[in-house]
Design a protein around this motif. Sequence first.
Motif, PDB file in Angstrom:
ATOM      1  N   LEU A 185       8.745  -2.658   4.466  1.00  0.00           N
ATOM      2  CA  LEU A 185       9.531  -3.183   5.576  1.00  0.00           C
ATOM      3  C   LEU A 185      10.968  -2.711   5.434  1.00  0.00           C
ATOM      4  O   LEU A 185      11.665  -3.057   4.474  1.00  0.00           O
ATOM      5  N   GLY A 222      13.207  -3.183   7.953  1.00  0.00           N
ATOM      6  CA  GLY A 222      14.062  -4.102   8.693  1.00  0.00           C
ATOM      7  C   GLY A 222      13.660  -4.096  10.148  1.00  0.00           C
ATOM      8  O   GLY A 222      12.825  -3.304  10.580  1.00  0.00           O
ATOM      9  N   GLN A 244      10.855 -10.209   5.864  1.00  0.00           N
ATOM     10  CA  GLN A 244      10.960  -9.681   4.504  1.00  0.00           C
ATOM     11  C   GLN A 244      10.842 -10.799   3.474  1.00  0.00           C
ATOM     12  O   GLN A 244      10.207 -10.628   2.423  1.00  0.00           O
ATOM     13  N   ARG A 251       6.596  -4.655   0.220  1.00  0.00           N
ATOM     14  CA  ARG A 251       7.914  -4.272  -0.270  1.00  0.00           C
ATOM     15  C   ARG A 251       8.932  -4.255   0.871  1.00  0.00           C
ATOM     16  O   ARG A 251       8.594  -4.032   2.027  1.00  0.00           O
ATOM     17  N   SER A 252      10.195  -4.480   0.531  1.00  0.00           N
ATOM     18  CA  SER A 252      11.295  -4.392   1.484  1.00  0.00           C
ATOM     19  C   SER A 252      12.328  -3.412   0.941  1.00  0.00           C
ATOM     20  O   SER A 252      12.496  -3.281  -0.266  1.00  0.00           O
TER      21      SER A 252
END
Length: 322
Positions: A233, A235, A250, A265-266
């Motif tokens: 991710l 955003g 997130q 994951r971010s």
Amino acid sequence: MRAVERETYGDTSVLRVVDRELAAPTGDQALVRVAAAGVNMAEWHLMTGLPSVARLALGLRAPRRHGLGQDLVGTVEAVGPDVRALRPGDRVLGTGDAAFAEQALTREHRLVTLPAHVPGDRAAATPLAGTTALHALRSGRVAPGDRVLVLGAGGGVGSLAVRLAVLAGAEVTAATTAAKADALGGLGAAAVVDREHLPTGSGGGFDVVLVTGGLTPLGDLRRLLGPRGTLVLVGAEGGGTVVGGGLARQARAAALDPWVRQRLRSVVARANPTDLARLRDLLADGSLVPVVDRTFPLAEAGAAIDHLASGAARGKVVLRVA
């Protein structure tokens, strides 16, 4: 020299083009004559102060820093005494803290030299979005032969992620709106699909799903993955004004990650010399040609931000300063 500034949070009506002078560079600083500056959604967030949780760092009632703009291409005019590699006259690519201006002060480690044959508009489109795309691919552990879906491929980060994933040897599906699909034709994706009709079930099973736009629910995104696939991710805009829909998603992904086989994951990336040099080299040899939707003059920075924030831009938006 002219610079775009604002003293309060708000929409583009708070922006002003002002005349100001910069101090001479000190320490490891370089003074750059800006030729072009990339426009990112980061500028919209800094301008509006949204989501409002960001004001804890930016300034609660008003922005601490009045300038805007990060990505830049230009020529070094002067350097501080601690600068080692750069010299006046060098053409450079990198980031600063107030790049929407005719001149910008930044630090040496935020710049790399740029060959003369690389078009300034293309180069200015790459630092922040390109670095973010590289970090996202690393977080996804993208390897040759992986099946990768880029959701939001028509935007700045998304279009660069498509091309960089192709260069990494992945089989890439680019998902975007119908209005942006034709802009992705030269990026090398195996398929360009309508984001409203994504493959699921037996048609999904991607090794990596990289999300750069929209607020598709976490559960729907996970259904696009294989059993041990990775969701990345980057955003998203929209959602609540306090925390924001992208940040909230997130946070949910981070809370769920330890309990599922899939990796969630971010990514929040900052430009750095290693990635800037990598992007510069790809620009120089022609492997990377960013999609640039429109260029605007410095005086129309507000129109450039509005165009980008509208979601209509295909790829990147750039200010042409000189």
